[in-house]
Structures are given as C-alpha cells and as structure tokens.
Design a protein around this motif. Structure first.
Motif, PDB file in Angstrom:
ATOM      1  N   PHE A   6       0.930  -1.188  -0.065  1.00  0.00           N
ATOM      2  CA  PHE A   6      -0.019  -0.058   0.107  1.00  0.00           C
ATOM      3  C   PHE A   6       0.890   1.346  -0.042  1.00  0.00           C
ATOM      4  O   PHE A   6       1.975   1.248   0.757  1.00  0.00           O
ATOM      5  CB  PHE A   6      -0.844   0.073   1.265  1.00  0.00           C
ATOM      6  CG  PHE A   6      -1.875  -1.197   1.397  1.00  0.00           C
ATOM      7  CD1 PHE A   6      -2.839  -1.301   0.443  1.00  0.00           C
ATOM      8  CD2 PHE A   6      -1.323  -2.429   2.053  1.00  0.00           C
ATOM      9  CE1 PHE A   6      -3.752  -2.478   0.535  1.00  0.00           C
ATOM     10  CE2 PHE A   6      -2.248  -3.923   1.904  1.00  0.00           C
ATOM     11  CZ  PHE A   6      -3.439  -3.584   1.421  1.00  0.00           C
ATOM     12  N   SER A   8       0.520   5.107   0.697  1.00  0.00           N
ATOM     13  CA  SER A   8      -0.090   6.159   1.629  1.00  0.00           C
ATOM     14  C   SER A   8       0.676   7.297   1.905  1.00  0.00           C
ATOM     15  O   SER A   8       1.307   7.684   1.187  1.00  0.00           O
ATOM     16  CB  SER A   8      -0.785   5.646   2.755  1.00  0.00           C
ATOM     17  OG  SER A   8      -1.713   6.263   3.563  1.00  0.00           O
ATOM     18  N   ALA A  37      -9.807   1.422  -0.983  1.00  0.00           N
ATOM     19  CA  ALA A  37      -9.757   1.489   0.622  1.00  0.00           C
ATOM     20  C   ALA A  37     -11.227   2.254   0.847  1.00  0.00           C
ATOM     21  O   ALA A  37     -11.862   1.818   2.042  1.00  0.00           O
ATOM     22  CB  ALA A  37      -8.790   2.732   0.660  1.00  0.00           C
ATOM     23  N   ASP A  85      -1.425  -0.716  -3.980  1.00  0.00           N
ATOM     24  CA  ASP A  85      -2.880   0.149  -4.026  1.00  0.00           C
ATOM     25  C   ASP A  85      -2.479   1.461  -3.292  1.00  0.00           C
ATOM     26  O   ASP A  85      -1.912   1.358  -2.227  1.00  0.00           O
ATOM     27  CB  ASP A  85      -3.960  -0.772  -3.279  1.00  0.00           C
ATOM     28  CG  ASP A  85      -5.400   0.064  -3.489  1.00  0.00           C
ATOM     29  OD1 ASP A  85      -5.860  -0.332  -4.614  1.00  0.00           O
ATOM     30  OD2 ASP A  85      -5.665   1.026  -2.513  1.00  0.00           O
ATOM     31  N   ASN A  87      -3.851   4.794  -1.487  1.00  0.00           N
ATOM     32  CA  ASN A  87      -4.827   5.888  -0.738  1.00  0.00           C
ATOM     33  C   ASN A  87      -4.326   6.297   0.471  1.00  0.00           C
ATOM     34  O   ASN A  87      -3.525   5.489   1.200  1.00  0.00           O
ATOM     35  CB  ASN A  87      -6.064   4.894  -0.586  1.00  0.00           C
ATOM     36  CG  ASN A  87      -7.560   5.772  -0.406  1.00  0.00           C
ATOM     37  OD1 ASN A  87      -7.739   6.659   0.730  1.00  0.00           O
ATOM     38  ND2 ASN A  87      -8.242   5.897  -1.374  1.00  0.00           N
ATOM     39  N   TRP A  90      -5.046   4.420   3.831  1.00  0.00           N
ATOM     40  CA  TRP A  90      -4.561   3.082   4.409  1.00  0.00           C
ATOM     41  C   TRP A  90      -3.558   3.343   5.744  1.00  0.00           C
ATOM     42  O   TRP A  90      -3.538   2.244   6.477  1.00  0.00           O
ATOM     43  CB  TRP A  90      -3.614   2.398   3.362  1.00  0.00           C
ATOM     44  CG  TRP A  90      -4.248   2.046   2.150  1.00  0.00           C
ATOM     45  CD1 TRP A  90      -3.995   2.230   0.857  1.00  0.00           C
ATOM     46  CD2 TRP A  90      -5.470   1.101   2.091  1.00  0.00           C
ATOM     47  NE1 TRP A  90      -5.106   1.421  -0.009  1.00  0.00           N
ATOM     48  CE2 TRP A  90      -5.621   0.666   0.719  1.00  0.00           C
ATOM     49  CE3 TRP A  90      -6.078   0.341   3.250  1.00  0.00           C
ATOM     50  CZ2 TRP A  90      -6.728  -0.009   0.477  1.00  0.00           C
ATOM     51  CZ3 TRP A  90      -7.180  -0.621   2.935  1.00  0.00           C
ATOM     52  CH2 TRP A  90      -7.650  -0.719   1.490  1.00  0.00           C
ATOM     53  N   CYS A  91      -3.142   4.506   5.832  1.00  0.00           N
ATOM     54  CA  CYS A  91      -2.758   4.511   7.091  1.00  0.00           C
ATOM     55  C   CYS A  91      -3.267   4.600   8.442  1.00  0.00           C
ATOM     56  O   CYS A  91      -2.999   4.203   9.602  1.00  0.00           O
ATOM     57  CB  CYS A  91      -1.993   6.239   7.194  1.00  0.00           C
ATOM     58  SG  CYS A  91      -0.523   6.137   6.457  1.00  0.00           S
ATOM     59  N   LYS A  93      -5.511   2.158   8.675  1.00  0.00           N
ATOM     60  CA  LYS A  93      -5.670   0.672   8.725  1.00  0.00           C
ATOM     61  C   LYS A  93      -4.519  -0.183   8.953  1.00  0.00           C
ATOM     62  O   LYS A  93      -4.638  -1.605   8.686  1.00  0.00           O
ATOM     63  CB  LYS A  93      -6.280   0.361   7.472  1.00  0.00           C
ATOM     64  CG  LYS A  93      -7.620   1.109   7.088  1.00  0.00           C
ATOM     65  CD  LYS A  93      -8.856   1.006   7.714  1.00  0.00           C
ATOM     66  CE  LYS A  93     -10.031   1.858   7.317  1.00  0.00           C
ATOM     67  NZ  LYS A  93     -11.088   1.906   8.291  1.00  0.00           N
ATOM     68  N   LEU A  97      -4.825  -3.966   8.322  1.00  0.00           N
ATOM     69  CA  LEU A  97      -4.208  -4.883   7.281  1.00  0.00           C
ATOM     70  C   LEU A  97      -3.097  -5.617   7.906  1.00  0.00           C
ATOM     71  O   LEU A  97      -3.181  -6.982   6.980  1.00  0.00           O
ATOM     72  CB  LEU A  97      -3.228  -3.605   6.655  1.00  0.00           C
ATOM     73  CG  LEU A  97      -4.383  -2.643   5.743  1.00  0.00           C
ATOM     74  CD1 LEU A  97      -3.486  -1.526   5.057  1.00  0.00           C
ATOM     75  CD2 LEU A  97      -5.182  -3.531   4.811  1.00  0.00           C
ATOM     76  N   ILE A 106       3.166  -0.910   4.119  1.00  0.00           N
ATOM     77  CA  ILE A 106       2.693   0.393   3.661  1.00  0.00           C
ATOM     78  C   ILE A 106       3.989   1.346   3.534  1.00  0.00           C
ATOM     79  O   ILE A 106       4.747   1.440   4.233  1.00  0.00           O
ATOM     80  CB  ILE A 106       1.969   1.139   5.014  1.00  0.00           C
ATOM     81  CG1 ILE A 106       0.679   0.146   5.083  1.00  0.00           C
ATOM     82  CG2 ILE A 106       1.428   2.560   4.676  1.00  0.00           C
ATOM     83  CD1 ILE A 106      -0.396   0.963   5.944  1.00  0.00           C
TER      84      ILE A 106
END
Length: 271
Positions: A6, A8, A37, A85, A87, A90-91, A93, A97, A106
């Motif tokens: 991810f 982010s 996301a 991916d 977005n 994501w930080c 999540k 994750l 991430i």
C-alpha cells in the motif's frame, strides 16, 4: 493471492511519481489513489452494529469478506505479479491490514507541510477558472481560508497528517511501514527505489529516471484540477520560492516529526 502493498501518506508528496516509477517494472501494478480503500471502509461499516443483522456476522467472517476484496478487485485484468494500492486512508488501517495481510507493507510518502500546501495552492491558482473538488467545487475564498480547510481534521492535508502520525506511532509500525521523503525521491530516486525493493523483499530492477510517464488527465479534468496527477518526464528536484504568506509557512514549519530521530520510537525506516 498475489503480494499486495500500500502507498499512503501525505498528499502532494510523490505518491503518483512513485507509482509511475514502480509501474516501469513489468511485475508491478501501481497507480493513483483508487476506490479499494473506500470500499474496504464501507464493507467494515456495513458489517458493524449499525446493521441490525450484524449479530449473525462473526469476526472470522468479517476477515474473510475484507480479505476477499483485494483478489476480487485485482482480478485477471491485472496481469502484474505484485500489486500496489494507493490511498491516504491506508495509514488508518495499519493494524487491520497486518491482521488480514501480514506480509503487506505500507509505503508512506511524506513532505514538509508548507510545501504540501504550497503545491495545492499553486494548482488552485493555475486553474483559476475551474473550481476544484479539493474544496467541493466552491469558488472564491482566500489562501487563508483554503489553508484552514486543508489543515482541518477532515481536510485533505489535516486528515492525512493525523493518519500518518497514528500509523507512525503504532506498535507495528517498525515492521509494517516505511516513510519515503519527497526530497529523497526527487533527488536520489535510485536510492529511494532500492530502499523500497529491500523493504518489500523484491529483487532489484533498473528504472529509467529520465523517461517517466503517467496520465490521469481525464480524472484531473473531472476533479476541476488539471495537473493534479501530472508528473515530469525526468525525476529531478524543482527549486523555487514558496507562494505562501510567511505566517502560513511558520504555522507548519515544525510539523515534520519524521525528521526527529528521538520521536521515531518504533524504529520506522525513513528514507
């Protein structure tokens, strides 16, 4: 399932440039911020107590449903072996994750906040005849009102900054997260990409930093912000004077917490 990672972090901090570089590797898929996301958060919300039937949903079922989203979205139309991916959400999540995809990582793009805001303001002034989705297509306002909106808790910059700090200080951050500074990406792109490959455990790849391409002009036009995802063909730093008033620069000049080793209590890799 194919490996998924991810991208982010903060807006206007190099995530589109990073994606444009990563996608030079034929094994990788990467792009601008996408819908996954938001779908992830909506699914999580719909399986919560606000749904009267949530009493029939166990945590194991929630995990299966959320995990299934990624291979369902990134289906056979994506031929890459590794997915990135993008977005800013994501930080928020990181812990979720880790539970769902423990091998995922991430990569959070960061940049000194005055330059993040400067970059947004330049776009707004450049497209003076097109109100931007960044400000809900509202015309008018001043640089001061725009900065207040950006820096608010649910603003484009304020939310991302809070999410970044939450992830940075999480107990799992040391193994799950890496911070990529905009300055490193633009001045030392080879070192930046080498650090990412090492972090995610992928074999090195020779990137072309003089011929970078990425086109999201249709999306940017619809958002009322042409140039939002435009990247220059050659990776290099752009030296310029800020267009922000001095008091706005001073307001954010001490917010680059990732530059202080004493604050990196989780041992997050900062490149």
């Amino acid at each position: 399932m194919r490996p998924i990672h991810f991208i982010s972090g903060l807006p206007r901090s190099g995530s589109t440039l990073l994606s444009a570089l990563l996608r030079q590797n034929p094994r990788f898929h990467a792009g601008m911020s996408g819908p996954v996301a938001g779908m992830f958060s909506n699914l999580l919300g719909e399986m919560s107590g606000r749904n009267e039937f949530s009493v029939f949903i166990t945590d194991e079922q929630r995990k299966r449903v959320l995990s299934a989203l990624f291979p369902a979205f990134y289906g056979p139309e994506f031929e890459a072996e590794v997915i990135f991916d993008t977005n800013r959400m994501w930080c928020t999540k990181l812990r979720t994750l880790k539970a769902l995809l423990p091998k995922s990582r991430i990569i959070a793009c960061v940049r000194h906040l005055p330059w993040v805001i400067d970059s947004v303001e330049r776009l707004i002034r450049k497209n003076t005849f097109q109100p931007s989705s960044i400000f809900n297509y509202q015309a008018g306002g001043t640089v001061y009102s725009r900065v207040d909106a950006l820096a608010s808790g649910d603003g484009m910059v304020g939310f991302a900054f809070s999410a970044l700090k939450e992830a940075f200080f999480d107990e799992s951050a040391g193994t799950q997260m890496m911070l990529l500074q905009y300055e490193t990406l633009t001045r030392e792109p080879a070192r930046a990409l080498a650090a990412i490959y090492s972090f995610i455990g992928e074999p090195p790849f020779k990137h072309d930093f003089d011929n970078v391409s990425y086109d999201a002009s249709e999306f940017d036009m619809r958002a009322g912000t042409p140039g939002l995802h435009k990247v220059r063909s050659k990776v290099e730093p752009s030296e310029r004077q800020t267009i922000l008033p001095p008091e706005i620069v001073r307001r954010f000049e001490n917010d680059a917490f990732w530059r202080d080793p004493a604050l990196n209590i989780r041992g997050v890799r900062v490149v």
